[in-house]
Design an enzyme around this catalytic site. Structure first.
Site, PDB file in Angstrom:
ATOM      1  N   PRO A   9       0.799  -1.234   0.000  1.00  0.00           N
ATOM      2  CA  PRO A   9       0.000   0.000   0.000  1.00  0.00           C
ATOM      3  C   PRO A   9       0.827   1.277   0.000  1.00  0.00           C
ATOM      4  O   PRO A   9       1.859   1.366   0.659  1.00  0.00           O
ATOM      5  CB  PRO A   9      -0.823  -0.109   1.291  1.00  0.00           C
ATOM      6  CG  PRO A   9      -0.129  -1.117   2.125  1.00  0.00           C
ATOM      7  CD  PRO A   9       0.538  -2.061   1.179  1.00  0.00           C
ATOM      8  N   ASN A  10       0.326   2.230  -0.752  1.00  0.00           N
ATOM      9  CA  ASN A  10       0.871   3.593  -0.871  1.00  0.00           C
ATOM     10  C   ASN A  10       2.143   3.684  -1.699  1.00  0.00           C
ATOM     11  O   ASN A  10       2.613   4.787  -1.981  1.00  0.00           O
ATOM     12  CB  ASN A  10       1.093   4.245   0.514  1.00  0.00           C
ATOM     13  CG  ASN A  10      -0.212   4.434   1.249  1.00  0.00           C
ATOM     14  OD1 ASN A  10      -1.156   4.981   0.691  1.00  0.00           O
ATOM     15  ND2 ASN A  10      -0.300   3.953   2.480  1.00  0.00           N
ATOM     16  N   ARG A  17       5.452  11.981  -3.121  1.00  0.00           N
ATOM     17  CA  ARG A  17       5.325  12.477  -1.744  1.00  0.00           C
ATOM     18  C   ARG A  17       6.528  11.987  -0.936  1.00  0.00           C
ATOM     19  O   ARG A  17       7.100  10.955  -1.249  1.00  0.00           O
ATOM     20  CB  ARG A  17       4.069  11.931  -1.059  1.00  0.00           C
ATOM     21  CG  ARG A  17       2.757  12.287  -1.697  1.00  0.00           C
ATOM     22  CD  ARG A  17       2.195  13.590  -1.121  1.00  0.00           C
ATOM     23  NE  ARG A  17       0.802  13.782  -1.511  1.00  0.00           N
ATOM     24  CZ  ARG A  17       0.402  14.097  -2.745  1.00  0.00           C
ATOM     25  NH1 ARG A  17       1.289  14.237  -3.701  1.00  0.00           N
ATOM     26  NH2 ARG A  17      -0.879  14.274  -3.012  1.00  0.00           N
ATOM     27  N   TYR A  22      11.557   8.472   0.953  1.00  0.00           N
ATOM     28  CA  TYR A  22      11.421   7.390  -0.034  1.00  0.00           C
ATOM     29  C   TYR A  22      12.061   7.681  -1.391  1.00  0.00           C
ATOM     30  O   TYR A  22      12.020   6.833  -2.282  1.00  0.00           O
ATOM     31  CB  TYR A  22       9.937   7.042  -0.219  1.00  0.00           C
ATOM     32  CG  TYR A  22       9.285   6.553   1.056  1.00  0.00           C
ATOM     33  CD1 TYR A  22       9.724   5.366   1.651  1.00  0.00           C
ATOM     34  CD2 TYR A  22       8.265   7.258   1.673  1.00  0.00           C
ATOM     35  CE1 TYR A  22       9.153   4.914   2.827  1.00  0.00           C
ATOM     36  CE2 TYR A  22       7.685   6.805   2.847  1.00  0.00           C
ATOM     37  CZ  TYR A  22       8.132   5.641   3.416  1.00  0.00           C
ATOM     38  OH  TYR A  22       7.570   5.183   4.576  1.00  0.00           O
ATOM     39  N   ASN A  73       7.697  -5.892  -1.256  1.00  0.00           N
ATOM     40  CA  ASN A  73       7.725  -4.807  -0.279  1.00  0.00           C
ATOM     41  C   ASN A  73       6.291  -4.694   0.239  1.00  0.00           C
ATOM     42  O   ASN A  73       5.446  -4.073  -0.407  1.00  0.00           O
ATOM     43  CB  ASN A  73       8.173  -3.483  -0.913  1.00  0.00           C
ATOM     44  CG  ASN A  73       8.275  -2.377   0.132  1.00  0.00           C
ATOM     45  OD1 ASN A  73       7.776  -2.524   1.255  1.00  0.00           O
ATOM     46  ND2 ASN A  73       8.916  -1.273  -0.222  1.00  0.00           N
ATOM     47  N   ALA A  76       3.250  -0.978   4.688  1.00  0.00           N
ATOM     48  CA  ALA A  76       2.742  -0.962   6.072  1.00  0.00           C
ATOM     49  C   ALA A  76       2.277  -2.341   6.538  1.00  0.00           C
ATOM     50  O   ALA A  76       2.313  -2.640   7.737  1.00  0.00           O
ATOM     51  CB  ALA A  76       1.608   0.048   6.179  1.00  0.00           C
ATOM     52  N   GLU A  97      12.369 -10.000   0.912  1.00  0.00           N
ATOM     53  CA  GLU A  97      11.609  -8.861   1.462  1.00  0.00           C
ATOM     54  C   GLU A  97      12.456  -7.613   1.258  1.00  0.00           C
ATOM     55  O   GLU A  97      13.650  -7.625   1.540  1.00  0.00           O
ATOM     56  CB  GLU A  97      11.371  -9.096   2.961  1.00  0.00           C
ATOM     57  CG  GLU A  97      10.718  -7.918   3.671  1.00  0.00           C
ATOM     58  CD  GLU A  97      10.608  -8.145   5.187  1.00  0.00           C
ATOM     59  OE1 GLU A  97      10.925  -9.264   5.679  1.00  0.00           O
ATOM     60  OE2 GLU A  97      10.229  -7.178   5.882  1.00  0.00           O
ATOM     61  N   HIS A  99      12.686  -3.229   1.571  1.00  0.00           N
ATOM     62  CA  HIS A  99      12.178  -1.932   2.023  1.00  0.00           C
ATOM     63  C   HIS A  99      13.094  -0.847   1.500  1.00  0.00           C
ATOM     64  O   HIS A  99      14.329  -0.997   1.528  1.00  0.00           O
ATOM     65  CB  HIS A  99      12.134  -1.865   3.555  1.00  0.00           C
ATOM     66  CG  HIS A  99      11.224  -2.899   4.121  1.00  0.00           C
ATOM     67  ND1 HIS A  99       9.862  -2.783   4.086  1.00  0.00           N
ATOM     68  CD2 HIS A  99      11.489  -4.105   4.671  1.00  0.00           C
ATOM     69  CE1 HIS A  99       9.313  -3.858   4.610  1.00  0.00           C
ATOM     70  NE2 HIS A  99      10.273  -4.684   4.970  1.00  0.00           N
ATOM     71  N   ARG A 106      14.004   3.635  12.018  1.00  0.00           N
ATOM     72  CA  ARG A 106      12.807   4.479  12.083  1.00  0.00           C
ATOM     73  C   ARG A 106      12.027   4.213  13.378  1.00  0.00           C
ATOM     74  O   ARG A 106      12.584   3.716  14.351  1.00  0.00           O
ATOM     75  CB  ARG A 106      11.979   4.244  10.813  1.00  0.00           C
ATOM     76  CG  ARG A 106      12.783   4.617   9.539  1.00  0.00           C
ATOM     77  CD  ARG A 106      11.955   4.494   8.295  1.00  0.00           C
ATOM     78  NE  ARG A 106      10.826   5.426   8.312  1.00  0.00           N
ATOM     79  CZ  ARG A 106       9.811   5.371   7.456  1.00  0.00           C
ATOM     80  NH1 ARG A 106       9.800   4.436   6.514  1.00  0.00           N
ATOM     81  NH2 ARG A 106       8.828   6.238   7.543  1.00  0.00           N
TER      82      ARG A 106
END
Ligand code: CA2
Length: 144
Positions: A9-10, A17, A22, A73, A76, A97, A99, A106
């Protein structure tokens, strides 16, 4: 040989953004680059993005017996989804996996991943270039 790249998501907002976290590369840029690299490594790279947990579970189920490797990825859902972990655990192909950010640098709620326990390896913190690293890693594992 098919490698499935699944974006959570996103991630469709990449490059539009929060570039400080990112980066400025868009998801389309990442997908294009992976397809090109896949061709040079002898793989068909297929990509999928969804904001829905159920759709991601469905995509993983469709990968069963069809693909030679998965790069995911979960965004969230990394930190919340037992359903995505359970779907991944049914696959017998290599899973990486990935990121963009270093989730361990973080907020504490990002430090735990439900997915890591069923992944062959994890790449985090290298931005968009991490996807290239993930594809190279998955191809090397397949060829071992
Ligand atoms: O660092 C990563 O790749 C993450 O998986 C990204 C997720 C975050 O929830 C994970 O903790 C770490 C967030 C993806 C949201 O992507 C955006 C892209 C552009 C603008 C806003 C969000």
């Amino acid at each position: 040989m098919v490698i499935d790249v699944i974006h959570g998501p996103n991630l469709n907002m990449l490059g539009r953004r929060e570039p400080d976290i990112y980066g400025t590369t868009t998801l389309a840029d990442i997908d294009r680059e992976l397809m090109k690299l896949g061709t040079s490594l002898g793989a068909d790279v297929e990509t999928f993005q969804s904001n829905s947990e159920g759709e991601i579970v469905g995509r993983i189920q469709e990968a069963y017996g069809r693909v030679s490797g998965v790069i995911i990825n979960p965004a969230a859902y990394t930190h919340t989804s037992v359903a995505i972990r359970d779907a991944l655990s049914m696959l017998s192909c290599p899973i990486v996996e990935i990121h963009l950010s270093n989730i361990h640098k973080r907020e504490p709620f990002r430090h735990h991943s439900y997915v890591s326990g069923v992944a062959d390896g994890i790449i985090a913190g290298f931005g968009a270039r991490g996807y290239r690293m993930a594809l190279e890693a998955v191809m090397e594992i397949i060829r071992e």
